[in-house]
Design a protein around this motif. Structure first.
Motif, PDB file in Angstrom:
ATOM      1  N   SER A  43     -97.834  -7.934 -26.680  1.00  0.00           N
ATOM      2  CA  SER A  43     -98.125  -8.578 -27.969  1.00  0.00           C
ATOM      3  C   SER A  43     -96.885  -8.740 -28.847  1.00  0.00           C
ATOM      4  O   SER A  43     -96.849  -9.624 -29.695  1.00  0.00           O
ATOM      5  CB  SER A  43     -99.195  -7.788 -28.728  1.00  0.00           C
ATOM      6  OG  SER A  43     -98.707  -6.513 -29.087  1.00  0.00           O
ATOM      7  N   GLU A  46     -92.608 -13.036 -27.902  1.00  0.00           N
ATOM      8  CA  GLU A  46     -92.934 -14.456 -27.985  1.00  0.00           C
ATOM      9  C   GLU A  46     -92.710 -15.150 -26.641  1.00  0.00           C
ATOM     10  O   GLU A  46     -93.382 -16.117 -26.315  1.00  0.00           O
ATOM     11  CB  GLU A  46     -92.079 -15.151 -29.056  1.00  0.00           C
ATOM     12  CG  GLU A  46     -92.394 -14.729 -30.481  1.00  0.00           C
ATOM     13  CD  GLU A  46     -91.711 -13.418 -30.885  1.00  0.00           C
ATOM     14  OE1 GLU A  46     -92.218 -12.765 -31.802  1.00  0.00           O
ATOM     15  OE2 GLU A  46     -90.687 -13.038 -30.285  1.00  0.00           O
ATOM     16  N   ASP A  72    -104.923 -14.126 -19.980  1.00  0.00           N
ATOM     17  CA  ASP A  72    -105.389 -14.632 -21.279  1.00  0.00           C
ATOM     18  C   ASP A  72    -104.304 -14.526 -22.348  1.00  0.00           C
ATOM     19  O   ASP A  72    -104.090 -15.460 -23.120  1.00  0.00           O
ATOM     20  CB  ASP A  72    -106.641 -13.878 -21.742  1.00  0.00           C
ATOM     21  CG  ASP A  72    -107.868 -14.248 -20.920  1.00  0.00           C
ATOM     22  OD1 ASP A  72    -107.838 -15.291 -20.232  1.00  0.00           O
ATOM     23  OD2 ASP A  72    -108.849 -13.489 -20.953  1.00  0.00           O
ATOM     24  N   LYS A  73    -103.602 -13.395 -22.382  1.00  0.00           N
ATOM     25  CA  LYS A  73    -102.546 -13.191 -23.382  1.00  0.00           C
ATOM     26  C   LYS A  73    -101.331 -14.063 -23.077  1.00  0.00           C
ATOM     27  O   LYS A  73    -100.651 -14.531 -23.992  1.00  0.00           O
ATOM     28  CB  LYS A  73    -102.132 -11.723 -23.431  1.00  0.00           C
ATOM     29  CG  LYS A  73    -103.223 -10.793 -23.919  1.00  0.00           C
ATOM     30  CD  LYS A  73    -102.754  -9.359 -23.821  1.00  0.00           C
ATOM     31  CE  LYS A  73    -103.922  -8.412 -23.985  1.00  0.00           C
ATOM     32  NZ  LYS A  73    -103.586  -7.057 -23.570  1.00  0.00           N
ATOM     33  N   THR A  75    -101.270 -17.017 -21.925  1.00  0.00           N
ATOM     34  CA  THR A  75    -101.476 -18.408 -22.328  1.00  0.00           C
ATOM     35  C   THR A  75    -101.049 -18.657 -23.771  1.00  0.00           C
ATOM     36  O   THR A  75    -100.877 -19.801 -24.174  1.00  0.00           O
ATOM     37  CB  THR A  75    -102.952 -18.839 -22.143  1.00  0.00           C
ATOM     38  OG1 THR A  75    -103.779 -18.017 -22.950  1.00  0.00           O
ATOM     39  CG2 THR A  75    -103.376 -18.759 -20.681  1.00  0.00           C
ATOM     40  N   GLU A  76    -100.832 -17.584 -24.535  1.00  0.00           N
ATOM     41  CA  GLU A  76    -100.409 -17.698 -25.933  1.00  0.00           C
ATOM     42  C   GLU A  76     -98.889 -17.565 -26.091  1.00  0.00           C
ATOM     43  O   GLU A  76     -98.382 -17.560 -27.203  1.00  0.00           O
ATOM     44  CB  GLU A  76    -101.099 -16.613 -26.760  1.00  0.00           C
ATOM     45  CG  GLU A  76    -102.615 -16.676 -26.690  1.00  0.00           C
ATOM     46  CD  GLU A  76    -103.286 -15.422 -27.220  1.00  0.00           C
ATOM     47  OE1 GLU A  76    -102.584 -14.502 -27.695  1.00  0.00           O
ATOM     48  OE2 GLU A  76    -104.523 -15.354 -27.155  1.00  0.00           O
ATOM     49  N   LYS A  77     -98.170 -17.410 -24.982  1.00  0.00           N
ATOM     50  CA  LYS A  77     -96.727 -17.148 -25.014  1.00  0.00           C
ATOM     51  C   LYS A  77     -95.944 -18.313 -24.422  1.00  0.00           C
ATOM     52  O   LYS A  77     -96.495 -19.195 -23.775  1.00  0.00           O
ATOM     53  CB  LYS A  77     -96.408 -15.883 -24.196  1.00  0.00           C
ATOM     54  CG  LYS A  77     -97.236 -14.657 -24.535  1.00  0.00           C
ATOM     55  CD  LYS A  77     -96.884 -14.101 -25.876  1.00  0.00           C
ATOM     56  CE  LYS A  77     -97.711 -12.848 -26.170  1.00  0.00           C
ATOM     57  NZ  LYS A  77     -97.394 -12.300 -27.480  1.00  0.00           N
ATOM     58  N   ARG A  78     -94.635 -18.284 -24.650  1.00  0.00           N
ATOM     59  CA  ARG A  78     -93.718 -19.177 -23.936  1.00  0.00           C
ATOM     60  C   ARG A  78     -93.405 -18.468 -22.615  1.00  0.00           C
ATOM     61  O   ARG A  78     -93.042 -17.299 -22.610  1.00  0.00           O
ATOM     62  CB  ARG A  78     -92.433 -19.406 -24.731  1.00  0.00           C
ATOM     63  CG  ARG A  78     -92.638 -19.929 -26.148  1.00  0.00           C
ATOM     64  CD  ARG A  78     -93.578 -21.118 -26.290  1.00  0.00           C
ATOM     65  NE  ARG A  78     -93.244 -22.287 -25.522  1.00  0.00           N
ATOM     66  CZ  ARG A  78     -92.858 -23.447 -26.034  1.00  0.00           C
ATOM     67  NH1 ARG A  78     -92.742 -23.596 -27.334  1.00  0.00           N
ATOM     68  NH2 ARG A  78     -92.602 -24.462 -25.233  1.00  0.00           N
TER      69      ARG A  78
END
Length: 159
Positions: A43, A46, A72-73, A75-78
């Motif tokens: 978390s 980035e 899932d996590k 998919t929120e990152k570069r």
């Protein structure tokens, strides 16, 4: 930006490549060997770079498990993906698609092949025989593609 590089390596090539890559990235970079650490809080990052060596067409199970557990996590990152191995040409694309989840590949900002090594001193007897027979290599050989590592870092530094 905080960047995490996670990798698994059997003989050390992916580890060497992760270290070389980390020196070219801007900002705070943490490197974690998935063979030593499995519970990682992603978390605070980035950017996440995931890589490993390919043996007989497969990446280490620790890399597969990390990707599956964190999809899932992620998919929120570069995202950046790399593989190491002595393969060339179209086989490289096939190995990416066979070893990483299609959703992860779809969201990946950059993926690259960093080359590989045959280090006979680290291989067991059977591995030496297989490499000699299949690859026609009879002594230590290093083919780390530093230019590919540099290009990968440039992309990661701009996203």
């Amino acid at each position: 930006m905080n960047t995490l590089i996670v990798y698994a390596s059997k003989y050390g090539c992916a580890e060497k490549c992760a270290e070389l890559l980390s020196k070219e990235l801007i900002g705070k970079v943490d490197i974690i060997n998935l063979k030593r650490v499995s519970d990682i809080d992603i978390s605070k990052y980035e950017k996440i770079i995931i890589g490993g060596s390919i043996y007989i067409g497969k990446i280490q199970k620790e890399v597969r498990e990390f990707c599956s557990k964190n999809l899932d996590k992620l998919t929120e990152k570069r995202i950046g993906l790399f593989i190491c191995g002595m393969q060339e040409g179209e086989i490289i694309n096939t190995e990416f698609s066979q070893n990483f989840n299609p959703e992860l590949i779809r969201i990946t900002d950059v993926k690259e092949h960093f080359g590989g090594e045959f280090i006979f001193d680290k291989m067991n007897f059977m591995e030496k025989i297989i490499v000699k027979k299949v690859s026609k290599v009879t002594s230590n050989k290093s083919n780390i593609l530093e230019n590919n590592i540099h290009k990968f870092a440039q992309v990661m530094n701009t996203i």
